[in-house]
Design an enzyme around this catalytic site. Sequence first.
Site, short mmCIF file in Angstrom:
data_model
loop_
_atom_site.label_atom_id
_atom_site.label_comp_id
_atom_site.label_asym_id
_atom_site.label_seq_id
_atom_site.Cartn_x
_atom_site.Cartn_y
_atom_site.Cartn_z
N HIS A 211 -81.08 45.30 -10.42
CA HIS A 211 -79.84 45.55 -11.17
C HIS A 211 -79.70 47.05 -11.35
O HIS A 211 -80.23 47.65 -12.30
CB HIS A 211 -79.92 44.82 -12.53
CG HIS A 211 -78.66 44.88 -13.34
ND1 HIS A 211 -78.30 43.90 -14.24
CD2 HIS A 211 -77.67 45.81 -13.41
CE1 HIS A 211 -77.16 44.21 -14.82
NE2 HIS A 211 -76.75 45.38 -14.33
N HIS B 269 -76.59 50.04 -10.68
CA HIS B 269 -75.27 50.47 -10.21
C HIS B 269 -75.48 51.88 -9.65
O HIS B 269 -75.83 52.80 -10.41
CB HIS B 269 -74.27 50.51 -11.37
CG HIS B 269 -74.11 49.18 -12.05
ND1 HIS B 269 -73.08 48.32 -11.75
CD2 HIS B 269 -74.86 48.56 -13.00
CE1 HIS B 269 -73.19 47.23 -12.50
NE2 HIS B 269 -74.27 47.35 -13.27
N HIS C 92 -72.51 39.68 -13.82
CA HIS C 92 -72.90 40.07 -15.17
C HIS C 92 -72.39 38.98 -16.12
O HIS C 92 -71.20 38.62 -16.06
CB HIS C 92 -72.25 41.40 -15.57
CG HIS C 92 -72.87 42.62 -14.95
ND1 HIS C 92 -73.05 42.76 -13.61
CD2 HIS C 92 -73.35 43.76 -15.52
CE1 HIS C 92 -73.61 43.94 -13.37
NE2 HIS C 92 -73.81 44.57 -14.51
N GLU D 168 -74.02 39.81 -21.41
CA GLU D 168 -74.43 41.16 -21.87
C GLU D 168 -73.78 41.36 -23.24
O GLU D 168 -74.46 41.50 -24.25
CB GLU D 168 -73.97 42.22 -20.87
CG GLU D 168 -74.33 43.66 -21.26
CD GLU D 168 -73.77 44.70 -20.28
OE1 GLU D 168 -72.85 44.38 -19.50
OE2 GLU D 168 -74.26 45.86 -20.31
N ASP E 132 -80.11 49.46 -14.63
CA ASP E 132 -78.65 49.39 -14.80
C ASP E 132 -77.97 50.70 -14.37
O ASP E 132 -77.49 50.79 -13.24
CB ASP E 132 -78.31 49.02 -16.26
CG ASP E 132 -76.98 48.28 -16.40
OD1 ASP E 132 -76.34 48.01 -15.38
OD2 ASP E 132 -76.61 47.96 -17.55
N ASP E 133 -77.90 51.67 -15.27
CA ASP E 133 -77.24 52.96 -14.99
C ASP E 133 -78.16 54.07 -15.49
O ASP E 133 -77.92 54.66 -16.56
CB ASP E 133 -75.89 53.01 -15.74
CG ASP E 133 -74.96 51.89 -15.29
OD1 ASP E 133 -74.36 52.02 -14.21
OD2 ASP E 133 -74.87 50.89 -16.02
N1 ADE Z 1 -70.92 48.76 -14.70
C1 ADE Z 1 -71.95 49.61 -14.70
N2 ADE Z 1 -72.85 49.23 -15.60
C2 ADE Z 1 -72.40 48.09 -16.18
C3 ADE Z 1 -72.89 47.21 -17.17
N3 ADE Z 1 -74.05 47.41 -17.79
N4 ADE Z 1 -72.14 46.16 -17.52
C4 ADE Z 1 -70.97 45.96 -16.93
N5 ADE Z 1 -70.46 46.75 -15.99
C5 ADE Z 1 -71.18 47.82 -15.61
ZN ZN Z 2 -74.99 46.29 -14.85
#
Ligand code: ADE
Ligand code: ZN
Length: 339
Positions: free
Chosen positions: A17, A19, A197, A200, A278-279
């Site tokens: 996971h 991005h 997703h 969350e 994630d990011d």
């Molecule tokens: N796009 C990038 N990170 C995300 C996340 N955690 N949840 C939803 N969309 C995303």
């Molecule tokens: Zn994500």
Amino acid sequence: MTTDAEFIRALPKAELHLHIEGSLEPEQMFELGRRNRIALPFKSVEEVRAAYAFSNLQDFLDIYYQGAGVLMTEQDFHDLAMAYFRRVAADGCRHVELFFDPQTHTDRGLPFSVAIEGLLSGMAEAKASLGITSKLILCFLRHLDEDAAFATLKAADPWLDRIVGVGLDSSEVGHPPSKFAGVYRAARERGLKLVAHAGEEGPPAYVYEALDILGVDRIDHGNRALEDPALVARLAKSGMTLTVCPLSNLKLCVVDDLKAHPMKRMLELGLHATVNSDDPAYFGGYLAENWLQTAQALNLSRADLITLAKNSFTGSFLTPAEIAAHLTEVEAYAAGEVS
Ligand code: ADE
Ligand code: ZN
């Protein structure tokens, strides 16, 4: 005995996971801004980092889409991917299944080919120079409509043999998985894997929809599934992989404190959870940092960490033979550590 940090870094693992646009570090944002003559609304790297204080997912998404505006050429996407792969190579990461958001780029006027060709070339270089394998997942932006998702799937047609699957990201609440039932059916007919997703920020009902209406192979996040014992039992029984992102959950206020993170509980409940970043440029840590902070906050045992490493491979879209080879490597590492 090795420290947790040493043990985690050397433990073979996969990231499921990530991005890729969320791995854009402020330094690289400035570099690409200069290269492409795009002005940023920030004066310095420090000012960018100071803006990374989020109270929820939408706060983050607003700044994340703005940051992605510096990505203009195939070379930019290649460089972005390679910067990420170099970092996770040092984290003991062997395999990555990365998301990209084509609509973020086509809606700015870039041809569909730019992001995907740049990323595929970065992925090929990562395999050749770092030995990391990877697969690409095309995400639909759920705040846009299903017609836009269909147009994106159509644009991707020439590359479908180089995409492993489709995902669903962006603003969750108010955009349930059922909104994308048709495009997921079309993706399945094309032989693509399906992830989304769910849970969350959205309720357990969205996790049910991802399972029952979209027919997903993995759930991204899934935290709020824990509110529903019947859903937990179903996820555990079916061995459904959850791609959980602890530092993201902390930064986006899904949890108040890592000590309250549900990862340990997920493992105790028999859920097939994995640790992911994630990011990472926005949330304060790449893969190993997510593992380390979670292990320390929740007092995870070495056995828990080995389970998480195995989950990261068994939950991947690698072939059974490839997964078996990675599991052998994890077991050899675990045996070496114990003896
Ligand atoms: N796009 C990038 N990170 C995300 C996340 N955690 N949840 C939803 N969309 C995303
Ligand atoms: Zn994500």
